[in-house]
Design a protein around this motif. Structure first.
Motif, PDB file in Angstrom:
ATOM      1  N   SER A 172       0.700  -1.305  -0.004  1.00 27.67           N
ATOM      2  CA  SER A 172       0.036   0.005  -0.056  1.00 27.67           C
ATOM      3  C   SER A 172       0.744   1.283  -0.111  1.00 27.67           C
ATOM      4  O   SER A 172       0.629   2.236  -0.914  1.00 27.67           O
ATOM      5  N   SER A 203      -1.007   7.949   2.538  1.00 29.11           N
ATOM      6  CA  SER A 203      -2.126   7.305   3.588  1.00 29.11           C
ATOM      7  C   SER A 203      -3.489   6.980   3.124  1.00 29.11           C
ATOM      8  O   SER A 203      -4.025   6.077   3.661  1.00 29.11           O
ATOM      9  N   SER A 205      -3.719   5.449   0.251  1.00 32.07           N
ATOM     10  CA  SER A 205      -3.435   4.206  -0.301  1.00 32.07           C
ATOM     11  C   SER A 205      -3.534   3.103   0.943  1.00 32.07           C
ATOM     12  O   SER A 205      -4.007   1.939   0.610  1.00 32.07           O
ATOM     13  N   VAL A 206      -2.811   3.489   1.955  1.00 35.50           N
ATOM     14  CA  VAL A 206      -2.996   2.361   3.233  1.00 35.50           C
ATOM     15  C   VAL A 206      -4.448   2.231   3.453  1.00 35.50           C
ATOM     16  O   VAL A 206      -4.681   1.125   3.726  1.00 35.50           O
ATOM     17  N   VAL A 207      -5.422   3.195   3.316  1.00 38.25           N
ATOM     18  CA  VAL A 207      -6.968   3.035   3.720  1.00 38.25           C
ATOM     19  C   VAL A 207      -7.400   1.998   2.944  1.00 38.25           C
ATOM     20  O   VAL A 207      -8.167   1.055   3.116  1.00 38.25           O
ATOM     21  N   SER A 210      -5.908  -1.515   2.786  1.00 39.39           N
ATOM     22  CA  SER A 210      -6.274  -2.266   4.132  1.00 39.39           C
ATOM     23  C   SER A 210      -7.963  -2.728   3.955  1.00 39.39           C
ATOM     24  O   SER A 210      -8.299  -3.638   4.218  1.00 39.39           O
ATOM     25  N   CYS A 255      -5.867  12.425   6.295  1.00 44.60           N
ATOM     26  CA  CYS A 255      -5.753  11.051   5.680  1.00 44.60           C
ATOM     27  C   CYS A 255      -5.080  10.026   6.559  1.00 44.60           C
ATOM     28  O   CYS A 255      -5.142   9.035   6.589  1.00 44.60           O
ATOM     29  N   ALA A 259      -5.552   6.612   8.025  1.00 46.82           N
ATOM     30  CA  ALA A 259      -4.627   5.375   7.775  1.00 46.82           C
ATOM     31  C   ALA A 259      -4.155   4.709   9.107  1.00 46.82           C
ATOM     32  O   ALA A 259      -4.191   3.471   9.164  1.00 46.82           O
ATOM     33  N   ARG A 262      -7.267   2.981  10.541  1.00 45.08           N
ATOM     34  CA  ARG A 262      -7.186   1.638   9.729  1.00 45.08           C
ATOM     35  C   ARG A 262      -6.426   0.659   9.867  1.00 45.08           C
ATOM     36  O   ARG A 262      -6.893  -0.684   9.952  1.00 45.08           O
ATOM     37  N   ALA A 263      -5.025   1.004   9.662  1.00 44.12           N
ATOM     38  CA  ALA A 263      -3.792   0.134   9.977  1.00 44.12           C
ATOM     39  C   ALA A 263      -4.183  -0.549  11.375  1.00 44.12           C
ATOM     40  O   ALA A 263      -3.720  -1.901  11.303  1.00 44.12           O
TER      41      ALA A 263
END
Length: 274
Positions: A172, A203, A205-207, A210, A255, A259, A262-263
């Motif tokens: 991510s 950030s 992309s991580v959201v 995930s 963001c 993230a 979410r992580a």
């Protein structure tokens, strides 16, 4: 187990991510071709838009660069990419709780950065739909199509492609950095603005990574819907497009907050699963 061509059939790895068929997967070659086409096509489309009557407020043609990248990769590695993209649209609109939570995260991010902007500046910025240069319904539809043009490449091809070689967080972050650098015109801005933008894309992309980790259907609709909601929220409530640093920094921090939440949630959920 092999097929008639002697290639290894796709199978899940230890973490549940699909492997790419073919000797060694040729992940680097596929990613390199996709990125080369996505960058070059975006530049050409951006230059071509100046000669069209299509306003950038409605849609930016550069957003279809990644989709063209997917098309070229699919032509070169047909069977392998077909299986990789199988979950992009499959499943219709049955999003499930993961999808609903992902889509709800977008307006929360916009609300957080808009509220912070109002607290810091004492001014709540809002652009009413009647103040836009084009009908809101046209903008919404076009923004969704454009967002899907991007996400077909970033989240439906590159993310699962890299996911076969590294974990969800690493893949991510990598996609987020490449996605951010792909916005060449933003990276050329003030260093603080560009840095905040890259933090925002990583950030986000991580959201997305995930949320879509275990989703095998409707990936394109979910990623495109999330992307569209972010873009529309910024269009109506923020002015980061002006190049002002503060709005972009606040957006990036919002963001980043999403993230991290979410992580941590994904890590907590992975514990009992193991």
């Amino acid at each position: 187990m092999g097929n008639a061509d002697g290639q290894t059939l796709a199978r899940p790895d230890a973490e549940g991510a699909p492997r790419i068929a073919g000797p060694g997967g040729r992940v680097t070659a596929k990613a390199a071709v996709f990125l080369a086409v996505a960058f070059l096509a975006a530049g050409a489309l951006g230059a071509a838009q100046a000669g069209t009557p299509i306003p950038t407020e409605v849609v930016q043609l550069t957003q279809f660069g990644p989709a063209l990248g997917v098309a070229v990769v699919a032509l070169l590695w047909r069977g392998e990419i077909r299986s990789l993209l199988a979950g992009a649209l499959r499943g219709g609109a049955r999003f499930g709780s993961r999808g609903v939570l992902l889509l709800a995260t977008a307006p929360l991010i916009v609300a957080l950065c808009a509220t912070a902007y109002g607290v810091v500046t004492g001014d709540v910025r809002f652009t009413g739909p009647s103040s836009l240069g084009n009908p809101l319904v046209v903008i919404v539809v076009a923004q969704f199509i454009g967002a899907c043009g991007e996400e077909l490449g970033w989240r439906c091809l590159l993310q699962p492609l890299l996911r076969t070689r590294c974990g969800p967080l690493a893949s991510s972050v990598t996609v987020g950095l490449l996605w951010g650098v792909w916005h060449v015109q933003v990276v050329a801005q003030d260093p603080a603005y560009a840095g905040a933008f890259l933090l925002a894309t990583v950030s986000l992309s991580v959201v997305l990574g995930s949320a879509l980790e275990r989703v095998r259907g409707s990936r394109l609709l979910l990623a495109g819907g999330f992307h569209m909601l972010i873009n529309l929220g910024l269009l109506l409530f923020m002015d980061e497009e002006s190049g002002a640093v503060l709005p972009m920094v606040l957006f990036a921090l919002a963001c980043l907050t999403a993230a991290v939440v979410r992580a941590l949630g994904a890590k907590r959920a992975a514990g009992p699963a193991r």
